[in-house]
Design an enzyme around this catalytic site. Structure first.
Site, PDB file in Angstrom:
ATOM      1  CG  HIS A 116      -6.377   7.825 -12.562  1.00  0.00           C
ATOM      2  ND1 HIS A 116      -5.603   8.787 -12.954  1.00  0.00           N
ATOM      3  CD2 HIS A 116      -5.279   6.908 -12.052  1.00  0.00           C
ATOM      4  CE1 HIS A 116      -4.260   8.819 -12.857  1.00  0.00           C
ATOM      5  NE2 HIS A 116      -4.129   7.617 -12.067  1.00  0.00           N
ATOM      6  CG  ASP A 164      -0.839   8.544  -7.756  1.00  0.00           C
ATOM      7  OD1 ASP A 164      -1.191   7.484  -7.141  1.00  0.00           O
ATOM      8  OD2 ASP A 164      -0.655   8.530  -8.848  1.00  0.00           O
ATOM      9  CG  HIS A 219       0.318   7.858 -12.404  1.00  0.00           C
ATOM     10  ND1 HIS A 219       0.446   6.787 -11.504  1.00  0.00           N
ATOM     11  CD2 HIS A 219       0.880   7.468 -13.563  1.00  0.00           C
ATOM     12  CE1 HIS A 219       1.408   5.830 -11.954  1.00  0.00           C
ATOM     13  NE2 HIS A 219       1.728   6.324 -13.220  1.00  0.00           N
ATOM     14  CG  ASP A 234       2.156   6.170  -7.744  1.00  0.00           C
ATOM     15  OD1 ASP A 234       2.167   7.204  -7.096  1.00  0.00           O
ATOM     16  OD2 ASP A 234       1.078   5.808  -8.663  1.00  0.00           O
TER      17      ASP A 234
HETATM   18 ZN   LIG Z   1      -0.564   6.652  -9.482  1.00  0.00          ZN
END
Ligand SMILES: [Zn+2]
Length: 353
Positions: A169, A205, A207, A294
């Site tokens: 991120h 991931d 996200h 995740d």
């Molecule tokens: Zn994540």
């Protein structure tokens, strides 16, 4: 597969993060890495190393991805936080004000003297606490990414940078989503700088890998692909849609594959097939995999339903790309299962590589 793990990771240990108006215990905890390390040892999966990278080479590798004013800020952030108020030594630094980039709105080209304002300038959420050891831990994490890259450049089929805080991120000059330095982007850039002409990043991931996308968005030499929860409902919300294909020279070199919350392994796999097709069409010479776990059905902050056994298949599918591969450890917050899931993926890869 060689694993380079971060001996300083536990220096970064947030107390609480802001979540929808209240402070909650941090999800991104040192035990995550410890579980992966223990499982790697228990199953004798590869050899463990701590990274040996000299300071100048490491700073140079970080500077290829992150702005100098940002890394200078991170390096001094804790001292400035405590200088604002000695009582701050007992609390983590969290931003609470941000310059929204609206046209004719706030400016982000002028560095505020006020530290709390700069904390906001260089971040995008209030879920990523910064503390005394954050910079040292993040910097050593980048060293893991560089060491794993060198191992692959020296001829290893794959290597794993097992570090936290995670990285995908983090953008050129901002932190957020528990990430401070973008380890996957540092690895991809290091592969480019060593002479690989085309490098692909395939982010698995839950996200969207917004930081990596932003870093390479105008470039044709690094393909960025991300499979993730649809940003219209899932973090990080403001990037990761399917119509983001790159800009300028980078048009056509970013591929987002958002999937609805609740997606199971069959549909997730179909997206992975599409992602791997794009990597093959790009004719990549090396692959970087920001490896988040995740997507697991038991993850407390995510919404896909992959089972532990599915990660073996994911590893096999990634190996089938036939490329030198650097893995970086990203998300995965079902702490007790993250070790099993990570090593299942790596073992699946190794069996097929
Ligand atoms: Zn994540």
């Amino acid at each position: 597969m060689k694993t380079f793990h971060n001996p300083l990771h536990a220096l970064h240990q947030g107390r609480e993060e802001m979540f929808r108006g209240r402070m909650v215990p941090c999800h991104e905890v040192p035990a995550r890495l410890d579980y992966v390390l223990a499982e790697l040892q228990r199953r004798s999966q590869g050899v463990l190393f701590t990274p040996e990278v000299d300071d100048a080479a490491l700073d140079a590798a970080i500077a290829r991805v992150h702005a100098e004013r940002y890394t200078r800020f991170l390096a001094g952030a804790w001292d400035e936080w405590v200088a604002m108020d000695p009582a701050n030594a007992q609390r983590d630094a969290l931003p609470s004000v941000w310059p929204l980039p609206n046209r004719h709105g706030f400016r982000n080209d002028v560095l505020p003297a006020n530290f709390a304002a700069r904390l906001g300038l260089f971040s995008f959420d209030s879920g990523s606490p910064l503390m005394a050891g954050t910079w040292a831990a993040a910097r050593m994490g980048a060293a893991c990414a560089v060491a794993a890259t060198r191992s692959v450049l020296a001829g290893d089929r794959a290597a794993f940078a097992l570090t936290r805080p995670p990285g995908h991120h983090a953008g050129p000059d901002f932190f957020g989503g528990y990430c401070f330095l973008n380890n996957a982007a540092i690895a991809a850039q290091a592969l480019r700088d060593a002479g690989m002409t085309r490098v692909a990043v395939l982010d698995v991931d839950y996200h969207h890998g917004n930081g990596t996308q932003t870093i390479f968005y105008e470039r044709a030499d690094v393909l960025t692909v991300s499979i993730h929860g649809d940003p219209s409902t899932e973090y990080p919300f403001f990037l990761g849609h399917a119509d983001e294909r790159g800009d300028g020279a980078g048009v056509g070199f970013n591929l987002n594959l958002p999937l609805p919350r609740g997606t199971g392994f069959k549909d997730w796999c179909a997206a992975l097939e599409r992602a791997l097709d794009a990597v093959e069409a790009f004719d990549a010479q090396a692959l970087v995999v920001p490896m988040g776990l995740d997507t697991f059905e038991g993850d407390p902050i995510s919404g896909f339903t992959l089972g532990s056994g599915d990660y073996d298949t994911v590893g096999r599918m990634l190996a089938a790309a036939g490329l030198p591969t650097v893995f970086t450890f990203e998300g995965g917050y079902a702490v007790a299962e993250v070790g099993t899931n990570a090593v299942n993926l790596l073992e699946g890869f190794c069996r097929s590589a």
